[in-house]
Motif scaffolding. Sequence first.
Motif, short mmCIF file in Angstrom:
data_model
loop_
_atom_site.label_atom_id
_atom_site.label_comp_id
_atom_site.label_asym_id
_atom_site.label_seq_id
_atom_site.Cartn_x
_atom_site.Cartn_y
_atom_site.Cartn_z
N PHE A 38 45.98 58.01 64.04
CA PHE A 38 44.86 56.86 64.17
C PHE A 38 44.75 56.38 62.75
O PHE A 38 44.00 57.33 61.94
N LEU A 189 39.28 53.86 71.07
CA LEU A 189 40.70 53.97 70.37
C LEU A 189 40.94 55.17 69.76
O LEU A 189 42.09 55.66 69.85
N GLN A 190 39.80 56.06 69.61
CA GLN A 190 40.22 57.49 69.19
C GLN A 190 40.78 58.30 70.23
O GLN A 190 41.46 58.99 70.03
N SER A 193 44.38 58.03 70.84
CA SER A 193 45.26 58.59 69.71
C SER A 193 45.37 60.06 70.19
O SER A 193 46.28 60.64 70.17
N VAL A 200 47.68 54.37 66.77
CA VAL A 200 46.67 53.42 66.64
C VAL A 200 46.66 52.92 65.23
O VAL A 200 46.23 53.68 64.17
N GLY A 213 39.36 57.26 62.57
CA GLY A 213 40.41 57.64 62.48
C GLY A 213 40.98 58.91 61.74
O GLY A 213 40.04 59.50 61.38
#
Length: 226
Positions: A38, A189-190, A193, A200, A213
């Motif tokens: 990420f 999103l995390q 990954s 990502v 990230g």
Amino acid sequence: MAAEPIVEIRNLSKIYAQGEIQVVALHDISLDIEPGEFLTLMGPSGSGKSTLLHIIAGIDRPTRGECRVQKIDLTRLNESDLADWRNQNVGFVFQTFNLIPVLTAYENVELPLLLTRLGSRQRRQLVNTALDIVGLADRAHHLPRQLSGGQEQRVAIARALVTDPSLVVADEPTGNLDSHSAQEVLGVLQSLSRKAGKTVLLVTHDPKAAAFGSRTVHLEKGELLP
């Protein structure tokens, strides 16, 4: 044995011509991105972060240098092959949700699959899985105007995921969201990954967003900072 990088960038530059003036957006960038990483790209406005993201995603082309994704040099693909590659390998999430107002969440997520040869049963299974991943299975039949901004962006993420891309690229995806909704979207999103193994790439100017990230890369005036 270490995994091969999914993205390999070597000596990449991007120059835009504005009349007789040349604007250097990226200068001699070299970068490796690992599968499942990420990666957040940070920098001030005009630093080249969105340009770099667009080149990796096959939206834009570099002036010189190499950009290999899964060992394919995107700079060598013609426009038709590049479009096919992009449709099969990249999921896009942007600051504006780009949902079609008259379609339900389900129908918006299904749109990319209508370009494939999948039957309705297969499409339904993939759409339901994508909505479930972003926590919106119970909102499948809601129109965008019946959803919050954070929910709309999560629908956009589901749409990006539904074709099972190897790369998910997000350009300022929380820019139009309140703090709570932004946290929800970044958490999704995390999770993509960490749990789903997706690579990502996130462009942001917000350090709080970048903290989600696994690695942050900083750009300044088109160059990677050490």
